[in-house]
Structure formats: structure tokens, C-alpha cells
Design a protein around this motif. Sequence first.
Motif, PDB file in Angstrom:
ATOM      1  N   PHE A  50       0.831  -1.195   0.000  1.00 33.59           N
ATOM      2  CA  PHE A  50       0.000   0.000   0.000  1.00 33.59           C
ATOM      3  C   PHE A  50       0.875   1.257   0.000  1.00 33.59           C
ATOM      4  CE2 PHE A  50      -2.985  -3.150   1.673  1.00 33.59           C
ATOM      5  CZ  PHE A  50      -4.142  -2.832   0.961  1.00 33.59           C
ATOM      6  N   LYS A  51       0.262   2.378  -0.331  1.00 37.88           N
ATOM      7  CA  LYS A  51       1.003   3.637  -0.491  1.00 37.88           C
ATOM      8  C   LYS A  51       1.603   4.147   0.811  1.00 37.88           C
ATOM      9  CE  LYS A  51      -3.272   6.361  -0.117  1.00 37.88           C
ATOM     10  NZ  LYS A  51      -4.179   7.257  -0.869  1.00 37.88           N
ATOM     11  N   GLU A  52       1.214   3.593   1.949  1.00 38.25           N
ATOM     12  CA  GLU A  52       1.769   4.044   3.221  1.00 38.25           C
ATOM     13  C   GLU A  52       3.283   3.825   3.294  1.00 38.25           C
ATOM     14  OE1 GLU A  52      -2.429   4.222   3.759  1.00 38.25           O
ATOM     15  OE2 GLU A  52      -1.171   2.645   2.901  1.00 38.25           O
ATOM     16  N   LEU A  53       3.799   2.851   2.523  1.00 38.66           N
ATOM     17  CA  LEU A  53       5.251   2.689   2.467  1.00 38.66           C
ATOM     18  C   LEU A  53       5.842   3.897   1.727  1.00 38.66           C
ATOM     19  CD1 LEU A  53       7.867   1.133   2.904  1.00 38.66           C
ATOM     20  CD2 LEU A  53       7.422  -0.082   0.750  1.00 38.66           C
ATOM     21  N   GLY A  54       6.698   4.615   2.420  1.00 44.26           N
ATOM     22  CA  GLY A  54       7.276   5.830   1.852  1.00 44.26           C
ATOM     23  C   GLY A  54       6.566   7.085   2.285  1.00 44.26           C
ATOM     24  N   LEU A  55       5.339   6.949   2.822  1.00 39.60           N
ATOM     25  CA  LEU A  55       4.560   8.114   3.235  1.00 39.60           C
ATOM     26  C   LEU A  55       4.215   8.123   4.718  1.00 39.60           C
ATOM     27  CD1 LEU A  55       2.118   8.375   0.198  1.00 39.60           C
ATOM     28  CD2 LEU A  55       3.798  10.103   0.869  1.00 39.60           C
ATOM     29  N   ARG A  56       4.003   6.947   5.319  1.00 38.35           N
ATOM     30  CA  ARG A  56       3.549   6.924   6.709  1.00 38.35           C
ATOM     31  C   ARG A  56       4.290   5.915   7.591  1.00 38.35           C
ATOM     32  NH1 ARG A  56      -0.677  10.334   6.803  1.00 38.35           N
ATOM     33  NH2 ARG A  56      -2.132  10.400   5.056  1.00 38.35           N
ATOM     34  N   TYR A  62      -4.173  13.496   1.358  1.00 36.91           N
ATOM     35  CA  TYR A  62      -3.429  14.673   0.925  1.00 36.91           C
ATOM     36  C   TYR A  62      -1.996  14.618   1.454  1.00 36.91           C
ATOM     37  CZ  TYR A  62      -2.039  19.496   0.136  1.00 36.91           C
ATOM     38  OH  TYR A  62      -1.359  20.607  -0.284  1.00 36.91           O
ATOM     39  N   PHE A  63      -1.020  14.794   0.532  1.00 36.70           N
ATOM     40  CA  PHE A  63       0.384  14.676   0.902  1.00 36.70           C
ATOM     41  C   PHE A  63       1.196  15.910   0.493  1.00 36.70           C
ATOM     42  CE2 PHE A  63      -1.190  10.332  -0.095  1.00 36.70           C
ATOM     43  CZ  PHE A  63      -1.200   9.847   1.211  1.00 36.70           C
ATOM     44  N   PHE A 109       6.220  15.198   3.928  1.00 35.97           N
ATOM     45  CA  PHE A 109       5.986  14.121   2.972  1.00 35.97           C
ATOM     46  C   PHE A 109       6.951  14.243   1.796  1.00 35.97           C
ATOM     47  CE2 PHE A 109       1.624  14.377   4.825  1.00 35.97           C
ATOM     48  CZ  PHE A 109       1.539  13.057   5.275  1.00 35.97           C
ATOM     49  N   PRO A 110       7.488  13.123   1.319  1.00 34.29           N
ATOM     50  CA  PRO A 110       8.286  13.182   0.086  1.00 34.29           C
ATOM     51  C   PRO A 110       7.412  13.619  -1.091  1.00 34.29           C
ATOM     52  CG  PRO A 110       8.546  11.071   1.225  1.00 34.29           C
ATOM     53  CD  PRO A 110       7.394  11.769   1.863  1.00 34.29           C
ATOM     54  N   GLY A 111       8.043  14.168  -2.119  1.00 35.11           N
ATOM     55  CA  GLY A 111       7.306  14.564  -3.307  1.00 35.11           C
ATOM     56  C   GLY A 111       6.915  13.376  -4.169  1.00 35.11           C
TER      57      GLY A 111
END
Length: 331
Positions: A102-108, A169-170, A175-177
Motif C-alpha cells: 500500500f502507499k503508506e510505504l514511503g509516506l507513513r 493529501y500529501f 511528505f516526500p514529493g
Amino acid sequence: MVNFPHNRPVIDMHTHVHPDMATVLVDIMETNNLVKVVNLGVLEALDIPFQDGMHIFRETLGDLMLYFTTPDFGDPSPGFGERMAESLKRKVEAGACGVKIFKELGLRHRDAEGNLIPVDDPRLDSLWAAAGELEIPVLIHTADPVAFFQPLDETNERLEELQAHPDWYFGEPGFPGHDALLTRRNRVIERHPDTTFIGAHLGNYSERLAYVGACLERYPNFYVDTSARLGEIGRLPTEEVREFFVKHQERIIFGTDLVLGWNAFNDPSQKKGENYRDFYDTHWRFFETDARQMDHPFPIQGRWKVNAINLPDEVTQKLYLRNARRLIPGL
């Protein structure tokens, strides 16, 4: 709207279905000629015991559904990558056919020191290597639509969606770009050439198909699915999109992002197979006709119209069926 006649067998590569909705899924599959579906990470995401959920799925769906497991980031103490690899091996033995990230890797997700775990963190190398050794694919969701990283004001074209889902929203500090996240994902793909990676949502750069195409050309172990991005590609120049699908016809897999029992927009008491006829019908029309200014399947992503791309039959056969069968054990 009269439904588009469609009797081709299809595999939906990208769904999220709660075990309680298994009987509804059977109805949806029969109504829309889905011969298989791939269910992604819902058991772990909702803390449903793996064996219990798989038992319900097997009882109701038999071999109609394949399951991709997602690793547990709840214990970030040293050695988490190795533990994930061992857990993956056990779950594959118990019936899992792939990995869902899931997108949480790298974001959360954070490690024991509270630092963000980047997508290309070398501590995860054992997980990616294990997937390659097990010969199962990794379906990886990295980043999100570009608008999710842009200023949150009236100029943001996804404002309605982000107001409904503020946690998507990031664009805030910390948060990384968007592009940085994809660069880190690409490092993982390059570092593990023996592991197959499938980029969810057209590799999460459907706004720039040239970028996605360059990734497909550079990394032979990289594929993409079409889930929840018809609204983006349908407003690009039609010939550009059609050319992309024809050129990369061996590397694109059909998926919808169908969600059952795990979404604010889904009321389980109201859902039957017939309710999803229009949802799938829109996909068939998009890929198989030259319709203009049609609705796309996720209007909250943007209230614009899209143009269909009318793919050749041999391309849709690969998109709907053959590419997934080639990549995924059990299909």
C-alpha cells in the motif's frame, strides 16, 4: 443507458473485498463475466486473521479469487524485513499468490526510531528477494495522483476527492514529493531484477504516460495495472493513449479497484451484482469502442468526460486475460 454487449472472459487484477462480501462478489463476477479476481491486502488492512479470511473466501469462491497478502509494518524493530520475508513464505504456503504494498510505504510507515521508511529502504530487500524466489509478483502502490501533492486550494482539480478523504493529501511539509517516491520505487525494481513488480494505477503517473512507458522499457520486470485511472488517461489525447496500450500490450493488466465492504462509498446492504453492471460496462466501452465524452467510473476523481480508445481485439485479450495468467501463479 443500454449496456454494452460483452461476453469476453476477464480477470480483474485489482480488487479489495471483505470476506463478508464474498457472496456479493460471486454475483458481480457472474453478472460481468469475470472468470477470476485478485483480492489485495484486505485481510491484513482490516486485522482479519489470515486463515479465517481465507477459509471464508475458499468456501464461497473456491478458486475464483486469488489473494495477495500485505506485510505487517506494525513491528518496526530491527529485522523487520527478514520477518516480513518469513511471514510471506508461510502465507504463500497457506494460499497467498502475491504481495500487495500500500502507499503508506514511503509516506507513513516508520521504523523503531520514528524515521520514515523509504520505499527503497535496504532493510526491505529480503522481502523483495523472497517474492522473487517464490515466483510471485509484488503489486506496489507508490505515490498517488499528482494533485494529491499540490496546494490544497480551489486550483486543485482533486479538491472534492481530497475533501472527502483528507488523509489522502500529501502536500504538507514532511511528505516526500510525488516524483521522489517513484524514483525510490524504481530503485527497488532495478535492484531486484528477478522479482516481478506491478505498478498499481498505471504506475501512479497516468498524467504522464511517456514516463510510464520509459519505465516499462527500462525495467523488463515491471508491469502496470489500469485500476482507477480511466478518468486520467481518458482526457489525454486519444491516439497517445491508444498508442501506449498497443506498444506496451504485453505489460499492462486490467484492474478496476473494485471495493466491497471497505469504503465509505459502499453500503453493503445495497450492493448486488447488478449494481456494478454500469461500473464494468464503462470499462468495456472505454477499451473497446470509440465513444466520446463518456462518464468515467470514478466521478469523484473529477467531473470531466473521457474519450474511449477502441483497442484492437488482440490487445484487449492480453489486457483482460492473458497477461495476468502469465504473471500470477494460480491463474
